[in-house]
Design a protein around this motif. Structure first.
Motif: not given
Length: 260
Positions: A112-131
């Motif tokens: 549903x997300x992809x067909x709506x136009x979103x990109x999904x990347x798996x095996x990908x972790x949040x590391x830190x914020x960007x300000x």
């Protein structure tokens, strides 16, 4: 100066139900959306195999409804029973519940997300914020299969669930709640697959709930099986103790707990 490898409008951390749905909604409105999840795609949603969903939710949220013959569809039922703490005064409620394979439901939402136009990347972790220079959240540093990279985003969404990796890592002065949740704040759910000892007379065809104990009994996709669920604060161990005390009351049909 932070080197930006990717620019998006919306970055969603967490690709399960909430993350995929929100990503699809944003992408439908024309925003460039990236969803990341630390799990691999085959691992997503594998904590348990079966999930019950209200049929009306799919229409309400605009998600394609699972139909008989679809890979994620098992069966559906229309009646639920609510019982009191003393197991009397049953109240029938009418609402169509779909019994679905959870892993494949996650795939439906990702599609549903992809067909709506979103990109999904798996095996990908949040590391830190960007300000940015004004001290506002402007994206995140992520770590994927090919290493670390930076994503600049106008909006960063924390859909990581209980860990809340984005929210809890913000400075206390940022203006949002940054506390971590503890055992008293969390609701632990234990879901058992059970085998009925007398399926010919005790076959489970509707969901029965005991709200006082936060326990429910639901159909499974095998004739001699059922699902026994319990929820409690503090810990999964405490939830298991609640279930054992409830089983001693004799309200459940005779069964053997197989696995979680």
């Amino acid at each position: 100066m932070i080197q930006t490898d990717l620019n998006v409008d919306v970055l969603v951390i967490g690709g399960c139900t909430a993350g995929s749905y929100f990503a699809g909604q944003m992408a439908k409105q024309g925003y460039k959306v990236l969803v990341v999840d630390k799990s691999s795609e085959p691992e997503l949603g594998q904590r348990y195999t079966v999930i019950h969903c209200g049929k009306e939710h799919f229409e309400h949220f605009g998600i394609p409804e699972p139909k008989e013959g679809d890979p994620d569809y098992i069966e559906q039922f229309d009646l639920s029973i609510i019982r009191s703490a003393l197991n009397n005064f049953p109240k029938n409620t009418r609402s169509t519940i779909l019994v679905l394979r959870r892993v494949l439901l996650m795939k439906r939402l990702a599609d549903y997300a992809r067909n709506s136009g979103a990109e999904i990347r798996y095996s990908t972790s949040f590391t830190s914020h960007i300000y940015n220079e004004a001290g506002q959240l402007a994206g995140a540093v992520l770590t994927g299969p090919d290493g670390e990279y930076h994503v600049n985003a106008r909006l960063t969404v924390d859909a990581s669930g209980i860990p809340a990796v984005v929210r809890t890592g913000l400075p206390d002065s940022y203006g949002v709640e940054t506390f971590t949740t503890g055992p008293r704040d969390q609701f632990y759910v234990v879901l058992h697959y059970a085998k009925l000892k007398h399926p010919e007379k005790d076959k489970i065809e509707v969901v029965t709930t005991w709200p006082y104990y936060k326990i429910w009994l639901a159909p499974q996709h095998t004739a001699d099986g059922c699902l026994v669920g319990v929820g409690a604060n503090l810990s999964t161990e405490y939830a298991e103790r609640v279930l054992k005390r409830f089983e001693a009351l004799g309200y459940l049909p005779e069964h053997e707990l197989e696995h979680i």
